[in-house]
Design an enzyme around this catalytic site. Structure first.
Site, PDB file in Angstrom:
ATOM      1  N   LYS A  90       0.821  -1.211   0.000  1.00  0.00           N
ATOM      2  CA  LYS A  90       0.000   0.000   0.000  1.00  0.00           C
ATOM      3  C   LYS A  90       0.863   1.273   0.000  1.00  0.00           C
ATOM      4  CE  LYS A  90      -4.025  -2.217   0.556  1.00  0.00           C
ATOM      5  NZ  LYS A  90      -3.734  -3.618   0.846  1.00  0.00           N
TER       6      LYS A  90
HETATM    7  C1  LIG Z   1      -4.562  -4.768   0.614  1.00  0.00           C
HETATM    8  C2  LIG Z   1      -3.852  -6.064   0.670  1.00  0.00           C
HETATM    9  C3  LIG Z   1      -4.174  -7.124  -0.213  1.00  0.00           C
HETATM   10  C4  LIG Z   1      -5.331  -7.042  -1.172  1.00  0.00           C
HETATM   11  O1  LIG Z   1      -5.152  -6.075  -2.183  1.00  0.00           O
HETATM   12  P1  LIG Z   1      -6.391  -5.543  -3.038  1.00  0.00           P
HETATM   13  O2  LIG Z   1      -5.856  -4.481  -3.907  1.00  0.00           O
HETATM   14  O3  LIG Z   1      -7.390  -5.008  -2.025  1.00  0.00           O
HETATM   15  O4  LIG Z   1      -6.959  -6.696  -3.778  1.00  0.00           O
HETATM   16  C5  LIG Z   1      -3.402  -8.271  -0.162  1.00  0.00           C
HETATM   17  N1  LIG Z   1      -2.380  -8.401   0.714  1.00  0.00           N
HETATM   18  C6  LIG Z   1      -2.049  -7.411   1.581  1.00  0.00           C
HETATM   19  C7  LIG Z   1      -0.924  -7.627   2.537  1.00  0.00           C
HETATM   20  C8  LIG Z   1      -2.769  -6.222   1.580  1.00  0.00           C
HETATM   21  O5  LIG Z   1      -2.437  -5.237   2.434  1.00  0.00           O
END
Ligand SMILES: *Cc1c(COP(=O)(O)O)cnc(C)c1O
Length: 466
Positions: A112
């Site tokens: 993120k």
């Molecule tokens: C947010 C997240 C996901 C999922 O990603 P999306 O874009 O919501 O499909 C998977 N793994 C981790 C560690 C995350 O923080």
């Protein structure tokens, strides 16, 4: 570049408007009017660019005249300066034909950070130009919230409100959000699931008076800018492979809200030679089910060992539908209406056929997640976080058929220390930065799953300041 809403009821918007509004007023999501297609010559030219320069080329195709090239370049350099790896997204080899893209070298140790750092800098830049104040709201299953707090803390003219599901995230995720001690950050623990948090956000955006009174904005992956920034590491992975593979290349993506997987789909649309985006889910498997049966039906949210993927309504799927339905907003609107009225919608066979050209999918139970973490630790001395393990496990079936797969490493194992230690039956070390926050005082308010209290809070603090 102009953007339209997937529900079709809104005029075209430019990048700056899309960045600031998050969700479209008609309830849809913004998508670019067209996806630029790169030719082989450009793909070759970009081969040796640094991560920041590659990001500059890709993002500027979509950001129009919102930033000058020099401004965007500054934003990107600043955003990635805090990453702990020179390559930002290093690619390592897991086994024959199988690679692992480490996306957890940013400040909060999950992928993120890639987009959140950049959009915080974009917000700061655009607001500075306009001399304008905004309130940002975000729902999180754990990692978006911590990345947002880290990226937005202390930025003047911006207040950040974070909603996470109470007692459904890891201890470290919670600490990262609640210990910032920043005046412009407020964190709420919602007595419900991530889907409840996400519906509160959608309700707040449906409150037109609130949205305009306090300049409400969102930074969930419903915000196009997040998707855009995430396209870059698919290209980075491809260049790091340096053609050292035979046959087809696919990406396995641990998936919740379908933002990351959808970014990979856009990379393919732009001309990156990707065979399939493999959508890997935990037992909250709405996407795996829709790909296999055509029925999109949300179920109760199950609590799993991969909490960041404990999501049943995958918001970004609407963007894919819009694309597959040839940008027919009427049909998208009808499907979304069916979903909210009847709790499900069905896709026609022809659409499923289209999906299967670009996507594959698989579901992994908690037990298999544990086994996978254990296997790679013992065989390869690689520690996977539970989410990354799901992507790697699903990829394995494709790798075994001779296909080359890059699995996305979405978070650092230390963020999910309890689970990883349980899987390995040994303790793992955590980075210094995380050790420090464990002692800090937390600030968080537990609230019922309703939008009322959040709306009041935003109005109150906005009035106090103006
Ligand atoms: C947010 C997240 C996901 C999922 O990603 P999306 O874009 O919501 O499909 C998977 N793994 C981790 C560690 C995350 O923080």
């Amino acid at each position: 570049m102009l953007y339209v809403s997937t529900r079709g009821l809104e005029d075209s918007k430019n990048f700056s408007e899309v960045l600031h509004s998050g969700l479209a007023e008609d309830g849809g999501l913004f998508v670019p009017k067209f996806i630029p297609r790169l030719n082989q010559e450009i793909l070759n030219q970009w081969r040796h660019l640094s991560y920041e320069k590659l990001a500059l080329e890709i993002i500027s195709l979509f950001s129009g005249d919102c930033f000058s090239r020099a401004e965007l370049s500054d934003i990107l350099n600043e955003s990635y300066a805090g990453f702990h790896h020179e390559l930002k997204s290093p690619l390592i080899k897991l086994e024959d034909n199988h690679y692992f893209l480490e996306l957890f070298h940013g400040p909060t140790l999950a992928f993120k950070d890639f987009a959140m750092q950049v959009i915080a800098a974009m917000f700061a830049k655009t607001l500075q130009k306009k001399n304008f104040k905004i309130n940002i709201i975000t729902a999180t299953s754990g990692d978006t919230g911590s990345a947002a707090v880290e990226a937005f803390k202390g930025i003047s003219n911006i207040n950040l409100y974070v909603l996470y599901p109470h007692e459904r995230i890891s201890q470290i995720q919670r600490k990262q959000m609640t210990t910032s001690n920043a005046k412009n950050v407020k964190v709420f623990a919602v007595q419900g699931t991530f889907d409840d948090c996400q519906s509160i956000v959608k309700e707040l955006f449906a409150d037109k008076a609130l949205v305009s009174d306090v300049n409400l904005s969102g930074v969930n992956s419903i915000n196009w800018a997040r998707i855009l920034v995430q396209i870059v590491y698919y290209f980075s992975a491809f260049y790091q492979l340096n053609d050292l593979f035979e046959g087809k290349l696919s990406f396995s993506v641990p998936t919740g809200n379908f933002g990351d997987a959808y970014a990979g789909f856009i990379a393919k649309r732009m001309g990156l030679p990707i065979n399939k985006i493999i959508v890997a889910t935990n037992t909250n498997d709405i996407l795996d089910r829709v790909f296999k049966t055509g029925v999109y039906k949300s179920d109760i949210v199950r609590k799993t060992l991969s909490p960041s993927m404990d999501i049943q309504v995958a918001s970004n799927f609407e963007r894919l539908l819009f694309d597959l339905l040839n940008n027919d907003a009427k049909v998208v609107g009808k499907l979304m209406n069916d979903l909210s009225k009847k709790g499900h919608f069905n896709l026609e066979k022809s659409i499923l056929t289209l999906i299967s050209k670009d996507f594959d999918s698989g579901m992994v139970t908690d037990k298999d997640t544990m086994t996978t973490i254990n296997h790679f630790f013992n065989e390869r001395d690689i520690t996977l976080c539970p989410h990354s393990a799901i992507g790697v496990r699903v990829a394995k079936d494709f790798v075994d058929t001779g296909e080359t797969v890059v699995s996305l490493g979405t978070a650092h194992p230390a963020k999910f220390k309890e689970t990883v230690e349980q899987a390995l039956d040994t303790s793992i070390s955590i980075p210094m930065k995380l050790q420090n926050i464990m002692e800090k005082q937390e600030s968080v308010r537990v609230i019922p799953p309703s939008s009322q209290q959040v709306a009041e809070e935003i109005r109150k603090s906005y009035l106090r300041e103006n």
